[in-house]
Design an enzyme around this catalytic site. Structure first.
Site, PDB file in Angstrom:
ATOM      1  N   HIS A  83      20.488  23.966 -24.292  1.00  0.00           N
ATOM      2  CA  HIS A  83      19.257  24.217 -23.530  1.00  0.00           C
ATOM      3  C   HIS A  83      18.095  23.348 -24.001  1.00  0.00           C
ATOM      4  O   HIS A  83      17.119  23.185 -23.282  1.00  0.00           O
ATOM      5  CB  HIS A  83      18.915  25.712 -23.457  1.00  0.00           C
ATOM      6  CG  HIS A  83      18.277  26.319 -24.663  1.00  0.00           C
ATOM      7  ND1 HIS A  83      18.974  27.020 -25.616  1.00  0.00           N
ATOM      8  CD2 HIS A  83      16.983  26.362 -25.067  1.00  0.00           C
ATOM      9  CE1 HIS A  83      18.146  27.461 -26.551  1.00  0.00           C
ATOM     10  NE2 HIS A  83      16.926  27.083 -26.237  1.00  0.00           N
ATOM     11  N   ASP A 219      26.157  26.886 -27.081  1.00  0.00           N
ATOM     12  CA  ASP A 219      24.868  26.279 -26.724  1.00  0.00           C
ATOM     13  C   ASP A 219      24.556  25.061 -27.607  1.00  0.00           C
ATOM     14  O   ASP A 219      23.684  25.113 -28.468  1.00  0.00           O
ATOM     15  CB  ASP A 219      23.770  27.355 -26.857  1.00  0.00           C
ATOM     16  CG  ASP A 219      22.471  26.952 -26.181  1.00  0.00           C
ATOM     17  OD1 ASP A 219      22.310  25.756 -25.857  1.00  0.00           O
ATOM     18  OD2 ASP A 219      21.604  27.822 -25.993  1.00  0.00           O
ATOM     19  N   SER A 644      15.128  27.027 -31.756  1.00  0.00           N
ATOM     20  CA  SER A 644      16.366  26.683 -31.072  1.00  0.00           C
ATOM     21  C   SER A 644      16.856  25.335 -31.541  1.00  0.00           C
ATOM     22  O   SER A 644      16.081  24.382 -31.630  1.00  0.00           O
ATOM     23  CB  SER A 644      16.154  26.659 -29.562  1.00  0.00           C
ATOM     24  OG  SER A 644      16.286  27.946 -29.074  1.00  0.00           O
TER      25      SER A 644
HETATM   26  N1  ARG Z   1      16.278  32.833 -24.934  1.00  0.00           N
HETATM   27  C1  ARG Z   1      16.488  31.533 -25.518  1.00  0.00           C
HETATM   28  C2  ARG Z   1      15.140  30.863 -25.860  1.00  0.00           C
HETATM   29  O1  ARG Z   1      14.122  31.498 -25.745  1.00  0.00           O
HETATM   30  C3  ARG Z   1      17.361  30.670 -24.681  1.00  0.00           C
HETATM   31  C4  ARG Z   1      16.774  30.197 -23.380  1.00  0.00           C
HETATM   32  C5  ARG Z   1      17.659  29.289 -22.591  1.00  0.00           C
HETATM   33  N2  ARG Z   1      18.743  29.998 -21.908  1.00  0.00           N
HETATM   34  C6  ARG Z   1      18.621  30.627 -20.706  1.00  0.00           C
HETATM   35  N3  ARG Z   1      19.639  31.269 -20.233  1.00  0.00           N
HETATM   36  N4  ARG Z   1      17.521  30.573 -20.000  1.00  0.00           N
HETATM   37  O2  ARG Z   1      14.862  29.723 -25.678  1.00  0.00           O
HETATM   38  N1  ASP Z   2      15.640  30.616 -27.600  1.00  0.00           N
HETATM   39  C1  ASP Z   2      14.500  30.266 -28.435  1.00  0.00           C
HETATM   40  C2  ASP Z   2      14.244  28.754 -28.453  1.00  0.00           C
HETATM   41  O1  ASP Z   2      14.592  28.076 -27.528  1.00  0.00           O
HETATM   42  C3  ASP Z   2      14.666  30.802 -29.810  1.00  0.00           C
HETATM   43  C4  ASP Z   2      14.137  32.201 -29.917  1.00  0.00           C
HETATM   44  O2  ASP Z   2      13.123  32.522 -29.271  1.00  0.00           O
HETATM   45  O3  ASP Z   2      14.709  32.971 -30.695  1.00  0.00           O
HETATM   46  O4  ASP Z   2      13.570  28.231 -29.306  1.00  0.00           O
END
Ligand code: ARG
Ligand code: ASP
Length: 713
Positions: A83, A219, A644
């Protein structure tokens, strides 16, 4: 007796070490280092950050501003999340070469793909410059003057602090302005795409699984840093060569088990761990619920269309994911704040704080802090709410409105700076909006407008609404605007913006969509924002004093600076948790779980045939564990957005995983870290290797890495 004492001491150190925290890598000696050793770390603080020799920090660059990455070979190969590499992968993709869907692998360096506007940044050194930055500041009384002086000192030191020609100085505030640190940094701008799994691996589970444990996402993506012949940063050139890092991370094949030590190095973006109870209550009870309700409405509309129409699904998938990410986070955060009694916990701390102030005889300095906070948070409430409504409805979630707002700013540029500036801005805007309109669907947006504007007029604080808007009927307004406004298509918009500034502005002011935004924005910029900024500045100043007081009065506490996108170390253990009564979550997921979630053809839960075959043949090479293939695991490392892509590192400094998310029950860790339920989620390094080797057959990449067996040594 002696043993009992020792045991108790160890017990205290052990449990305290589970309390989270994001620490500055140059300041680990002492408390942090001994906690880490007690948790099982075998290397030293000097191995993590050193000015004299290469250390872990030399293997952990920030990835394009918002993520983290790590170097995993002597030839500048770096690993980050799928991502995080998403935009680059998407930009390299076309209908014929759909790398998002099918994945991409470079089987030799010639096949690696250069990317425009992609950079990684290494930290060269970390220097405390508090004295220089705060010089002459205390003599001033007005907050605005203090801020000005600080900015002057920053600019001066930025110019004078010694660095090499290709490096940069970057000064950041810590502890709300009680400490300043200067980072000497090096940014590499030739970063090429090396590998990415198909989205059905790299984004497996998509929005349904996002923020949730158990998780089964691979990921990750791979890039390579290129440098000039002297191994220094350079713009893209065919003559550039793979970067030779000062340090790269060996990768452990031994895997992890519950209670193993782990640490995560990375660039966490923003946390607010030291807010007073009044602020936490406001986030939990007012601001989060308002934002959630707005996004809820927008997402429901988009989802309805996406499910019926495949073309719309493609147009809106990425936008939907962007909006859904924080929508879901705020829901988890609000639940977690309630469940962990964050407000009551803060209130208890505040009682103790007041006692400590009294004991230290510091009433003059700190005696009114909490009552001042309380008053300010009452005063700011409606402004903060109005600001969130305007931002979420007009700027973030209704596409026509956010486009109109950009054009509204164009009119303001003309008023402030004249025709030339207007034309420059206009041309930029037209070229950037061209891409936007490709994925804009007025039918979808009209429905979003209807729902969101209805919420805006009914629920945002009435006293700040323009008179004409109070009794508006959102349904008839939306059908009127989407029928008549020229903002609905790119061609009409281009026409509307053709001509000299005066006539363009006259035409704009005849357009219903434009006028609607102008009316709301005028009101917002006059009635809401100035007052919000004024009270907010007061709160920032109080927060700085509050922080200073806590550091002073609470010398033994584990106080770490809030995240601010600078390099930090967080550590803990591999550990499961109890998300709700009688439910226990285990530490590790396996490929078996991917197969359990598999829905053939589904856009979130499809699995590539090759992976199904490898699973059926149990063909895991040296990456499996007792006939099973580990996929993800969780730990007590305190992370946030920006972490991330961060490396998860074992006791000896080897890579064991790649951070990418947190568990839903614990997303309130940005405000109130609770070791019982806050967990970070990592992809197991062995799954990454398995996909590269067995799934993609990219042995060339495996060959340049250093795979180790730390436990068998
Ligand atoms: N929750 C994670 C972060 O805040 C991953 C986000 C990307 N993945 C998604 N399915 N949108 O960045
Ligand atoms: N998914 C988040 C990021 O992209 C990491 C988190 O918020 O734990 O940085």
């Amino acid at each position: 007796m002696k043993f009992l004492k020792l045991f108790l001491l160890l017990f205290i150190v052990q449990t305290q070490a589970q309390q989270g925290g994001m620490w500055v890598p140059s300041l680990l000696k002492g408390m942090n280092e001994s906690e880490m050793k007690n948790l099982g770390m075998k290397i030293s603080a000097e191995d993590i950050y050193s000015v004299n020799k290469s250390s872990l920090k030399d293997a952990v660059p920030q990835f394009n501003g918002g993520c983290t990455s790590e170097v995993i070979s002597p030839k500048g190969l770096i690993l980050t999340n799928h991502h995080c590499g998403f935009d680059a992968i998407q930009n390299q993709s076309s209908v014929e070469k759909d790398y998002l869907t099918n994945g991409f692998w470079a089987y030799n360096m010639k096949e690696e793909l250069p990317n425009k506007d992609l950079e990684v940044t290494f930290i060269v050194s970390i220097n405390d410059v508090t004295k220089e930055i705060l010089e002459g500041v205390n003599a001033l009384t007005l907050e605005t003057e203090k801020q000005k002086k600080i900015q002057e000192n920053i600019s001066k030191l930025n110019l004078s602090f010694k660095k090499e020609a290709w490096q940069e100085n970057r000064i950041r505030s810590f502890f709300e302005g009680n400490q300043y640190i200067l980072f000497v940094i090096e940014s590499f701008k030739d970063v090429r795409l090396v590998g990415a799994p198909p989205s059905s691996i790299g984004k497996f589970g998509s929005d349904t699984d996002n923020w949730v444990w158990p998780r089964h996402t691979g990921d990750f993506s791979l890039f390579r840093i290129y440098a000039d012949k002297n191994n220094r940063p350079a713009e893209y050139s065919e003559d550039n060569v793979p970067y030779t890092p000062k340090h790269f991370l060996p990768i452990s094949l031994d895997g992890i088990k519950e209670n193993d030590f782990t640490m995560v190095l990375g660039f966490p973006g923003r946390t607010q761990e030291y807010l007073p109870s009044f602020a936490v209550a406001q986030i939990q009870n007012e601001l989060n619920p308002a934002k959630i309700e707005i996004r809820d409405a927008a997402l429901k509309v988009q989802d309805g269309f996406m499910r019926k129409d495949n073309a719309i699904k493609i147009q809106y998938a990425s936008k939907y994911a962007g909006v859904a990410n924080y929508w879901k986070k705020w829901i988890g955060e609000t639940m977690g704040l309630k469940k962990s009694n964050a407000v009551a916990k803060k209130q208890k701390e505040e009682v103790i704080f007041k006692e400590n102030v009294a004991k230290a005889g510091k009433q003059n300095e700190y005696g009114t802090l909490l009552s001042d906070f309380e008053k300010n948070y009452v005063d700011i409430k409606d402004y903060a709410l109005a600001r969130d409504y305007f931002t979420e409805v007009f700027l973030r979630n209704t596409e026509l409105l956010s486009t109109a707002y950009k054009i509204y700013q164009l009119e303001q540029v003309f008023n402030a700076k004249g025709e030339q500036a207007f034309n420059d801005r206009k041309n930029n805007l037209l070229s950037s909006l061209k891409d936007f309109y490709k994925d804009f669907n007025p039918t979808v947006d009209e429905k979003v407008f209807e729902k969101l504007v209805d919420l805006y007029v009914k629920k945002s604080p009435k006293q700040f609404l323009a008179n004409d808007l109070i009794n508006i009927n959102a349904t008839s307004l939306s059908s009127d605007i989407y029928k008549n406004s020229k903002l609905v298509t790119y061609d009409q918009l281009t026409n509307l913006l053709t001509g000299d500034a005066k006539s363009v502005i006259a035409n704009l002011n005849n357009d219903k969509g434009y006028l609607f935004v102008k009316q709301a924005a005028d009101q917002y910029l006059k009635q809401v924002l100035p007052k919000f900024d004024e009270i907010n500045l007061k709160n920032a100043s109080l927060q700085r004093t509050y922080m200073k007081a806590q550091l002073e009065l609470n010398k033994k506490a584990r106080i770490f600076p809030d995240a601010n996108s600078t390099l930090r170390v967080t550590y803990g253990k591999v550990k499961g948790y109890e998300p709700k009564d009688a439910t226990l979550y285990m530490t590790t997921t396996y490929l078996d779980g991917v197969m359990e979630k598999y829905v053939p053809g589904d856009y979130e839960f499809d699995v590539p045939k090759k992976l199904v075959d490898l699973y059926n043949a149990k063909d895991y090479g040296s990456y499996g564990e007792n006939g099973k293939m580990p996929v993800c695991f969780i730990g007590t490392n305190h992370t946030t957005g920006g972490n991330s892509g961060s490396p998860a590192i074992d006791a000896k400094g080897n890579l064991i995983g790649l951070n990418f998310d947190r568990v839903w029950e614990g997303t309130m860790s940005d405000i109130n870290y609770d070791p019982a339920i806050c967990r970070n989620i990592m992809v197991d390094a062995r799954y990454v290797l398995f996909i590269i080797d067995k799934f993609a057959g990219a042995k060339n990449l495996i060959d340049e890495m250093k795979l180790v067996h730390p436990k068998k040594k």
